[in-house]
Design a protein around this motif. Structure first.
Motif, PDB file in Angstrom:
ATOM      1  N   TYR A 145       4.328  -0.718 -12.339  1.00 46.42           N
ATOM      2  CA  TYR A 145       5.157   0.322 -11.739  1.00 46.42           C
ATOM      3  C   TYR A 145       5.582   1.308 -12.824  1.00 46.42           C
ATOM      4  O   TYR A 145       5.994   0.902 -13.920  1.00 46.42           O
ATOM      5  CB  TYR A 145       6.402  -0.278 -11.097  1.00 46.42           C
ATOM      6  CG  TYR A 145       6.108  -1.231  -9.971  1.00 46.42           C
ATOM      7  CD1 TYR A 145       5.839  -0.761  -8.685  1.00 46.42           C
ATOM      8  CD2 TYR A 145       6.091  -2.608 -10.186  1.00 46.42           C
ATOM      9  CE1 TYR A 145       5.564  -1.627  -7.640  1.00 46.42           C
ATOM     10  CE2 TYR A 145       5.819  -3.484  -9.146  1.00 46.42           C
ATOM     11  CZ  TYR A 145       5.553  -2.995  -7.889  1.00 46.42           C
ATOM     12  OH  TYR A 145       5.272  -3.851  -6.859  1.00 46.42           O
ATOM     13  N   GLN A 175       2.974   2.732  -7.804  1.00 44.23           N
ATOM     14  CA  GLN A 175       2.445   1.387  -7.978  1.00 44.23           C
ATOM     15  C   GLN A 175       0.956   1.518  -8.283  1.00 44.23           C
ATOM     16  O   GLN A 175       0.211   2.158  -7.529  1.00 44.23           O
ATOM     17  CB  GLN A 175       2.627   0.517  -6.730  1.00 44.23           C
ATOM     18  CG  GLN A 175       2.230  -0.939  -6.966  1.00 44.23           C
ATOM     19  CD  GLN A 175       1.996  -1.714  -5.693  1.00 44.23           C
ATOM     20  OE1 GLN A 175       0.983  -1.536  -5.026  1.00 44.23           O
ATOM     21  NE2 GLN A 175       2.945  -2.598  -5.347  1.00 44.23           N
ATOM     22  N   ASN A 186      -1.858   2.735  -5.810  1.00 45.75           N
ATOM     23  CA  ASN A 186      -1.737   2.128  -4.482  1.00 45.75           C
ATOM     24  C   ASN A 186      -0.805   2.922  -3.573  1.00 45.75           C
ATOM     25  O   ASN A 186      -1.083   3.090  -2.382  1.00 45.75           O
ATOM     26  CB  ASN A 186      -1.250   0.684  -4.602  1.00 45.75           C
ATOM     27  CG  ASN A 186      -2.241  -0.206  -5.318  1.00 45.75           C
ATOM     28  OD1 ASN A 186      -3.451   0.010  -5.236  1.00 45.75           O
ATOM     29  ND2 ASN A 186      -1.737  -1.199  -6.037  1.00 45.75           N
ATOM     30  N   TRP A 187       0.325   3.369  -4.132  1.00 50.51           N
ATOM     31  CA  TRP A 187       1.248   4.205  -3.371  1.00 50.51           C
ATOM     32  C   TRP A 187       2.156   4.974  -4.307  1.00 50.51           C
ATOM     33  O   TRP A 187       2.266   4.652  -5.495  1.00 50.51           O
ATOM     34  CB  TRP A 187       2.058   3.407  -2.351  1.00 50.51           C
ATOM     35  CG  TRP A 187       2.840   2.206  -2.837  1.00 50.51           C
ATOM     36  CD1 TRP A 187       2.521   0.902  -2.655  1.00 50.51           C
ATOM     37  CD2 TRP A 187       4.091   2.211  -3.559  1.00 50.51           C
ATOM     38  NE1 TRP A 187       3.480   0.081  -3.222  1.00 50.51           N
ATOM     39  CE2 TRP A 187       4.459   0.863  -3.763  1.00 50.51           C
ATOM     40  CE3 TRP A 187       4.936   3.209  -4.043  1.00 50.51           C
ATOM     41  CZ2 TRP A 187       5.619   0.486  -4.453  1.00 50.51           C
ATOM     42  CZ3 TRP A 187       6.101   2.847  -4.729  1.00 50.51           C
ATOM     43  CH2 TRP A 187       6.432   1.504  -4.919  1.00 50.51           C
ATOM     44  N   ASN A 196      10.707  -1.398  -0.856  1.00 52.27           N
ATOM     45  CA  ASN A 196      10.025  -2.671  -0.674  1.00 52.27           C
ATOM     46  C   ASN A 196       8.682  -2.640  -1.402  1.00 52.27           C
ATOM     47  O   ASN A 196       8.339  -1.646  -2.060  1.00 52.27           O
ATOM     48  CB  ASN A 196       9.863  -3.022   0.809  1.00 52.27           C
ATOM     49  CG  ASN A 196       8.960  -2.038   1.555  1.00 52.27           C
ATOM     50  OD1 ASN A 196       8.241  -1.240   0.954  1.00 52.27           O
ATOM     51  ND2 ASN A 196       9.002  -2.098   2.873  1.00 52.27           N
ATOM     52  N   ALA A 197       7.902  -3.710  -1.290  1.00 52.68           N
ATOM     53  CA  ALA A 197       6.652  -3.818  -2.041  1.00 52.68           C
ATOM     54  C   ALA A 197       5.620  -2.794  -1.610  1.00 52.68           C
ATOM     55  O   ALA A 197       4.654  -2.533  -2.341  1.00 52.68           O
ATOM     56  CB  ALA A 197       6.085  -5.228  -1.891  1.00 52.68           C
ATOM     57  N   GLN A 198       5.808  -2.194  -0.450  1.00 51.73           N
ATOM     58  CA  GLN A 198       4.893  -1.165   0.049  1.00 51.73           C
ATOM     59  C   GLN A 198       5.370   0.252  -0.284  1.00 51.73           C
ATOM     60  O   GLN A 198       4.755   1.234   0.126  1.00 51.73           O
ATOM     61  CB  GLN A 198       4.716  -1.301   1.564  1.00 51.73           C
ATOM     62  CG  GLN A 198       3.957  -2.552   2.001  1.00 51.73           C
ATOM     63  CD  GLN A 198       4.773  -3.817   1.858  1.00 51.73           C
ATOM     64  OE1 GLN A 198       5.954  -3.843   2.234  1.00 51.73           O
ATOM     65  NE2 GLN A 198       4.179  -4.856   1.314  1.00 51.73           N
ATOM     66  N   GLY A 199       6.492   0.351  -1.007  1.00 52.34           N
ATOM     67  CA  GLY A 199       6.992   1.662  -1.411  1.00 52.34           C
ATOM     68  C   GLY A 199       7.807   2.371  -0.362  1.00 52.34           C
ATOM     69  O   GLY A 199       8.002   3.597  -0.431  1.00 52.34           O
ATOM     70  N   THR A 200       8.321   1.627   0.609  1.00 54.12           N
ATOM     71  CA  THR A 200       9.160   2.216   1.658  1.00 54.12           C
ATOM     72  C   THR A 200      10.632   2.030   1.318  1.00 54.12           C
ATOM     73  O   THR A 200      11.049   0.925   0.941  1.00 54.12           O
ATOM     74  CB  THR A 200       8.866   1.560   3.019  1.00 54.12           C
ATOM     75  OG1 THR A 200       7.479   1.730   3.332  1.00 54.12           O
ATOM     76  CG2 THR A 200       9.705   2.188   4.121  1.00 54.12           C
TER      77      THR A 200
END
Length: 407
Positions: A211, A221, A230-231, A263-267
């Protein structure tokens, strides 16, 4: 060649402060007097001034956080040199000269110490001898720094990305608006990606990912192996603090005065807005329970304990100086420094403190010396370290101190 602007958007609140300082001070006093939550406030801090057991001087301010190992202390200085210090004898074992300020925290492996310098290079040195093994060009030696000052532009470019080591790779950001993966053995580039601004923050590692954050305001990420992004998440403001995983949340702050949890998905999961729009320069340190974390603020001069799941504050304590550095958590105490500055719109005073993690009870351990030649004239920015039952503190006065932890 690359192009970028050091005039990244910063809160216009700083321009207003020059004209409305008195009004703002009165408003702040009213706000604290009328709206503070007594249950959230901690007791008044007390002083328990410590006397150092020893000290070793460099020839410049120290912004570099020390790394300790096997009785040695590795640290950089604004004098352009990188030092290896023997803790037992308090002597400099070797020093290595670069052509720029050394503000990065070093990374260590079995044989080498790695660090970056304002001369634009990432260095690998032999830990025993201090001899250079290789250097890698980060292409940012000609990037002009605009340091902290009491006038516009409010850039405050004082931080340096530090290398992080994983699986034989060094991950590091550059002011050339790129992020790099370097082979730690030979100093060769494995991959690089372009970012939307300078990368002054230190990267953080996750499971097969890394990160980073940028002055362009984005969190990324990235896959450690391929360098694939990834995002991305856009905070809307420059970021100098690192991304820190706390439980299942990713915590990062920005210069718009907002602390974000992703969160782990970048939200985005929640956000917390600092009092008076205070910049979030400090990076979080995680509590042993993996749920709570500790983080400082700039203008607000507050150290917080947060609940990572809800974004609620558990306690807060005012330290009266800029809390830009990353705290150290050790045996139920948070150790953190605050920096002082001259002729700011509010008083900014330096100090070094320990804070009880359960209660927020605060003790001032010592008052760092002042320098007449620097705008940020004193204090501790670097994260302290612990070795051989001593607290190792690198001070902006250019000295490394050893304190007995039992005091």
């Amino acid at each position: 060649m690359f192009s970028f602007s050091l005039s990244s958007p910063v809160p216009l609140r700083r321009e207003r402060k020059t004209r409305y300082a008195l009004s703002a001070c009165l408003l702040m006093l009213c706000w604290f007097g009328l709206t503070h939550d007594a249950k959230a406030e901690v007791a008044q801090s007390k002083e328990n001034l410590m006397t150092p057991l020893w000290q070793v001087a460099t020839e410049g301010q120290i912004w570099s956080s020390p790394a300790v190992e096997k009785g040695r202390i590795y640290v950089g200085s604004d004098d352009g040199d990188f030092y290896a210090i023997d803790q037992a004898s308090q002597t400099v074992l070797w020093r290595f000269a670069t052509q720029g300020k050394v503000r990065a925290a070093p990374a260590l492996d079995a044989k080498h110490v790695y660090f970056s310098s304002d001369d634009g290079y990432l260095y690998a040195l032999n830990k025993e001898s201090g001899q250079e093994v290789w250097r890698f060009h980060l292409n940012d030696g000609d990037v002009p720094r605009i340091g902290p000052a009491n006038h516009a532009p409010w850039v405050f470019d004082y931080e340096k990305s530090s290398p992080v080591l994983a699986n034989g790779r060094l991950f590091i950001g550059s002011a050339d608006q790129h992020f790099y993966a370097i082979d730690s053995q030979n100093g060769k580039q494995i991959w690089r990606i372009q970012t939307n601004g300078m990368v002054r923050a230190t990267p953080s590692l996750g499971d097969k990912v890394v990160y980073i954050s940028s002055w362009g305001g984005r969190v990324y990420q990235i896959d450690q192996t391929s360098g694939q992004i990834n995002w991305q998440f856009d905070t809307g403001s420059p970021i100098v603090s690192r991304v820190v995983a706390v439980g299942d949340k990713l915590i990062v702050g920005a210069r718009n005065g907002v602390l974000f949890a992703l969160n782990a998905q970048g939200t985005e999961q929640w956000r917390f807005t600092m009092p008076e729009g205070s910049w979030v320069e400090s990076s979080a340190v995680v509590d042993s329970d993996q749920r709570h974390f500790y983080l400082g603020t700039s203008d607000a001069k507050i150290l917080y304990k947060f609940d990572s799941q809800t974004g609620k504050t558990i306690w807060q304590t005012t330290l009266h100086g800029w809390i830009w550095g990353t705290p150290l958590l050790y045996q139920g105490q948070v150790y953190i420094g605050a920096s002082g500055a001259k002729e700011y719109w509010t008083p900014v005073t330096q100090g070094f403190f320990k804070v009880n993690t359960k209660t927020g009870h605060t003790t001032k351990l010592y008052t760092p010396a002042s320098s007449p030649t620097h705008y940020v004239h004193g204090g501790v920015f670097a994260t302290p370290a612990v070795q051989n039952n001593q607290l190792i503190v690198a001070d902006l006065d250019g000295k490394v101190y050893g304190f007995a932890l039992s005091q």
